[in-house]
Design a protein around this motif. Sequence first.
Motif, PDB file in Angstrom:
ATOM      1  N   ARG A 142      14.031 -67.710 -41.380  1.00  0.00           N
ATOM      2  CA  ARG A 142      14.290 -68.939 -39.964  1.00  0.00           C
ATOM      3  C   ARG A 142      12.856 -69.212 -39.563  1.00  0.00           C
ATOM      4  NH1 ARG A 142      15.817 -66.896 -36.033  1.00  0.00           N
ATOM      5  NH2 ARG A 142      16.253 -68.957 -34.817  1.00  0.00           N
ATOM      6  N   SER A 143      12.128 -68.138 -39.463  1.00  0.00           N
ATOM      7  CA  SER A 143      10.682 -68.451 -38.959  1.00  0.00           C
ATOM      8  C   SER A 143      10.052 -69.668 -39.542  1.00  0.00           C
ATOM      9  CB  SER A 143       9.872 -67.419 -38.838  1.00  0.00           C
ATOM     10  OG  SER A 143      10.615 -66.582 -38.049  1.00  0.00           O
ATOM     11  N   GLU A 144      10.153 -69.677 -41.171  1.00  0.00           N
ATOM     12  CA  GLU A 144       9.362 -70.892 -42.075  1.00  0.00           C
ATOM     13  C   GLU A 144      10.130 -72.077 -41.753  1.00  0.00           C
ATOM     14  OE1 GLU A 144       8.524 -71.592 -46.716  1.00  0.00           O
ATOM     15  OE2 GLU A 144       9.616 -69.867 -45.993  1.00  0.00           O
ATOM     16  N   VAL A 145      11.347 -71.980 -41.613  1.00  0.00           N
ATOM     17  CA  VAL A 145      12.324 -73.360 -41.385  1.00  0.00           C
ATOM     18  C   VAL A 145      11.754 -74.043 -39.898  1.00  0.00           C
ATOM     19  CG1 VAL A 145      14.342 -74.354 -41.175  1.00  0.00           C
ATOM     20  CG2 VAL A 145      13.975 -72.707 -42.732  1.00  0.00           C
ATOM     21  N   VAL A 146      11.490 -72.979 -38.885  1.00  0.00           N
ATOM     22  CA  VAL A 146      11.320 -73.681 -37.542  1.00  0.00           C
ATOM     23  C   VAL A 146       9.823 -74.309 -37.918  1.00  0.00           C
ATOM     24  CG1 VAL A 146      10.854 -72.768 -35.313  1.00  0.00           C
ATOM     25  CG2 VAL A 146      12.975 -72.116 -36.365  1.00  0.00           C
ATOM     26  N   SER A 147       8.971 -73.498 -38.438  1.00  0.00           N
ATOM     27  CA  SER A 147       7.543 -73.812 -38.493  1.00  0.00           C
ATOM     28  C   SER A 147       7.329 -75.266 -39.181  1.00  0.00           C
ATOM     29  CB  SER A 147       6.751 -72.844 -39.123  1.00  0.00           C
ATOM     30  OG  SER A 147       6.565 -71.464 -38.476  1.00  0.00           O
ATOM     31  N   GLU A 148       8.073 -75.586 -40.146  1.00  0.00           N
ATOM     32  CA  GLU A 148       7.961 -76.781 -40.913  1.00  0.00           C
ATOM     33  C   GLU A 148       8.414 -77.641 -39.846  1.00  0.00           C
ATOM     34  OE1 GLU A 148      10.731 -76.280 -44.048  1.00  0.00           O
ATOM     35  OE2 GLU A 148       9.190 -74.868 -45.098  1.00  0.00           O
ATOM     36  N   GLN A 149       9.343 -77.620 -39.049  1.00  0.00           N
ATOM     37  CA  GLN A 149       9.562 -78.817 -37.937  1.00  0.00           C
ATOM     38  C   GLN A 149       8.712 -78.781 -36.700  1.00  0.00           C
ATOM     39  OE1 GLN A 149      11.834 -80.917 -38.615  1.00  0.00           O
ATOM     40  NE2 GLN A 149      12.013 -79.585 -40.360  1.00  0.00           N
ATOM     41  N   GLY A 150       7.530 -77.871 -36.917  1.00  0.00           N
ATOM     42  CA  GLY A 150       6.434 -78.040 -35.783  1.00  0.00           C
ATOM     43  C   GLY A 150       6.553 -77.370 -34.446  1.00  0.00           C
ATOM     44  N   TYR A 151       7.455 -76.216 -34.701  1.00  0.00           N
ATOM     45  CA  TYR A 151       7.857 -75.434 -33.345  1.00  0.00           C
ATOM     46  C   TYR A 151       7.756 -74.068 -33.654  1.00  0.00           C
ATOM     47  CZ  TYR A 151      10.537 -79.648 -32.132  1.00  0.00           C
ATOM     48  OH  TYR A 151      11.099 -80.876 -31.975  1.00  0.00           O
ATOM     49  N   SER A 153       9.004 -70.264 -33.829  1.00  0.00           N
ATOM     50  CA  SER A 153      10.332 -69.377 -33.676  1.00  0.00           C
ATOM     51  C   SER A 153      10.302 -68.497 -32.543  1.00  0.00           C
ATOM     52  CB  SER A 153      10.377 -68.722 -35.073  1.00  0.00           C
ATOM     53  OG  SER A 153       9.189 -67.551 -34.963  1.00  0.00           O
ATOM     54  N   GLU A 154       9.510 -67.931 -32.083  1.00  0.00           N
ATOM     55  CA  GLU A 154       9.559 -67.177 -30.731  1.00  0.00           C
ATOM     56  C   GLU A 154      10.173 -67.949 -29.367  1.00  0.00           C
ATOM     57  OE1 GLU A 154       6.242 -65.024 -29.827  1.00  0.00           O
ATOM     58  OE2 GLU A 154       6.454 -63.928 -31.842  1.00  0.00           O
ATOM     59  N   GLN A 155       9.674 -69.323 -29.492  1.00  0.00           N
ATOM     60  CA  GLN A 155      10.022 -70.082 -28.419  1.00  0.00           C
ATOM     61  C   GLN A 155      11.440 -70.631 -28.547  1.00  0.00           C
ATOM     62  OE1 GLN A 155       7.397 -73.550 -27.950  1.00  0.00           O
ATOM     63  NE2 GLN A 155       8.621 -74.333 -26.248  1.00  0.00           N
ATOM     64  N   ILE A 156      11.811 -70.760 -29.849  1.00  0.00           N
ATOM     65  CA  ILE A 156      13.150 -71.292 -29.976  1.00  0.00           C
ATOM     66  C   ILE A 156      14.257 -70.297 -29.859  1.00  0.00           C
ATOM     67  CG2 ILE A 156      14.771 -71.871 -32.038  1.00  0.00           C
ATOM     68  CD1 ILE A 156      12.880 -74.132 -31.200  1.00  0.00           C
ATOM     69  N   ASP A 157      13.767 -68.853 -29.995  1.00  0.00           N
ATOM     70  CA  ASP A 157      14.784 -68.024 -29.992  1.00  0.00           C
ATOM     71  C   ASP A 157      14.825 -67.598 -28.287  1.00  0.00           C
ATOM     72  OD1 ASP A 157      15.047 -67.545 -32.600  1.00  0.00           O
ATOM     73  OD2 ASP A 157      13.471 -65.867 -32.750  1.00  0.00           O
ATOM     74  N   GLU A 159      14.752 -69.853 -26.065  1.00  0.00           N
ATOM     75  CA  GLU A 159      15.416 -70.935 -25.259  1.00  0.00           C
ATOM     76  C   GLU A 159      16.945 -70.758 -25.739  1.00  0.00           C
ATOM     77  OE1 GLU A 159      13.942 -74.611 -27.143  1.00  0.00           O
ATOM     78  OE2 GLU A 159      12.095 -74.569 -25.879  1.00  0.00           O
ATOM     79  N   ILE A 160      17.413 -70.185 -27.028  1.00  0.00           N
ATOM     80  CA  ILE A 160      18.698 -69.760 -27.259  1.00  0.00           C
ATOM     81  C   ILE A 160      19.273 -68.883 -26.553  1.00  0.00           C
ATOM     82  CG2 ILE A 160      19.979 -69.105 -29.127  1.00  0.00           C
ATOM     83  CD1 ILE A 160      18.316 -70.687 -31.462  1.00  0.00           C
ATOM     84  N   ALA A 161      18.391 -67.750 -26.367  1.00  0.00           N
ATOM     85  CA  ALA A 161      18.654 -66.576 -25.601  1.00  0.00           C
ATOM     86  C   ALA A 161      19.070 -67.082 -23.976  1.00  0.00           C
ATOM     87  CB  ALA A 161      17.744 -65.591 -25.590  1.00  0.00           C
ATOM     88  N   ALA A 162      18.241 -67.964 -23.404  1.00  0.00           N
ATOM     89  CA  ALA A 162      18.347 -68.439 -22.173  1.00  0.00           C
ATOM     90  C   ALA A 162      19.754 -69.281 -22.269  1.00  0.00           C
ATOM     91  CB  ALA A 162      17.168 -69.388 -21.586  1.00  0.00           C
TER      92      ALA A 162
END
Length: 202
Positions: A142-151, A153-157, A159-162
């Motif tokens: 998942r981290s690699e997919v998120v990084s490919e989009q320029g984000y 992964s820790e920040q995305i997680d 935000e999802i938790a919030a």
Amino acid sequence: MQELSPGEEITFNTPPGAASNYPDFIRQQLMAVAAGIGLPYEILSGDMKGVSDRALRVVLNEFRRRIQQIQHNQLVFQFCRPVWNRWLDMAVLSGAINAPRFHNNKADYRRVKWIAQGWPYMHPVQDMQAQNLAVRSGFKSRSEVVSEQGYDSEQIDDEIAADNRRADELTLQYDSDGRQSSKDPSTNDKDENKDEQETAEQ
């Protein structure tokens, strides 16, 4: 205004028109320019004539690989990393940041994950499905997919938790919540109808 003397007249120039093969000549010249600077002809000229969807996908993928090479081999390693290392050394020496045992563990403090701006999907549905299959099959994280989009992964997680906490507080339920059942409601309805028909037949 040009005043003419008696007996004078004006003759306008009538240059010949362009030859029928002139567009092909210009196209060839632009293709040579594109090859010289390392850009696909379609991106340089904007001419998409006769280019299929699949061929355009190949062209864009090759172009993106070229840009990624420049980003990582030149911008990151030759510019970003030296600037970051110099800034970190000055910040530690000036006392601006606290870095215990910095001189003994410089490599640990200098470790940075450089994330370039992500590329937009060419086919959002198909590309997202391919990414989903790659993650579920273990070919990607998942981290690699998120990084490919320029984000990050820790920040995305975070935000999802919030979002999940806020939804729980407001007693809201969304299909995007992975904690909920992933079954399609329409599939459930079909299964229920099928069960009712089998019961009626019995």
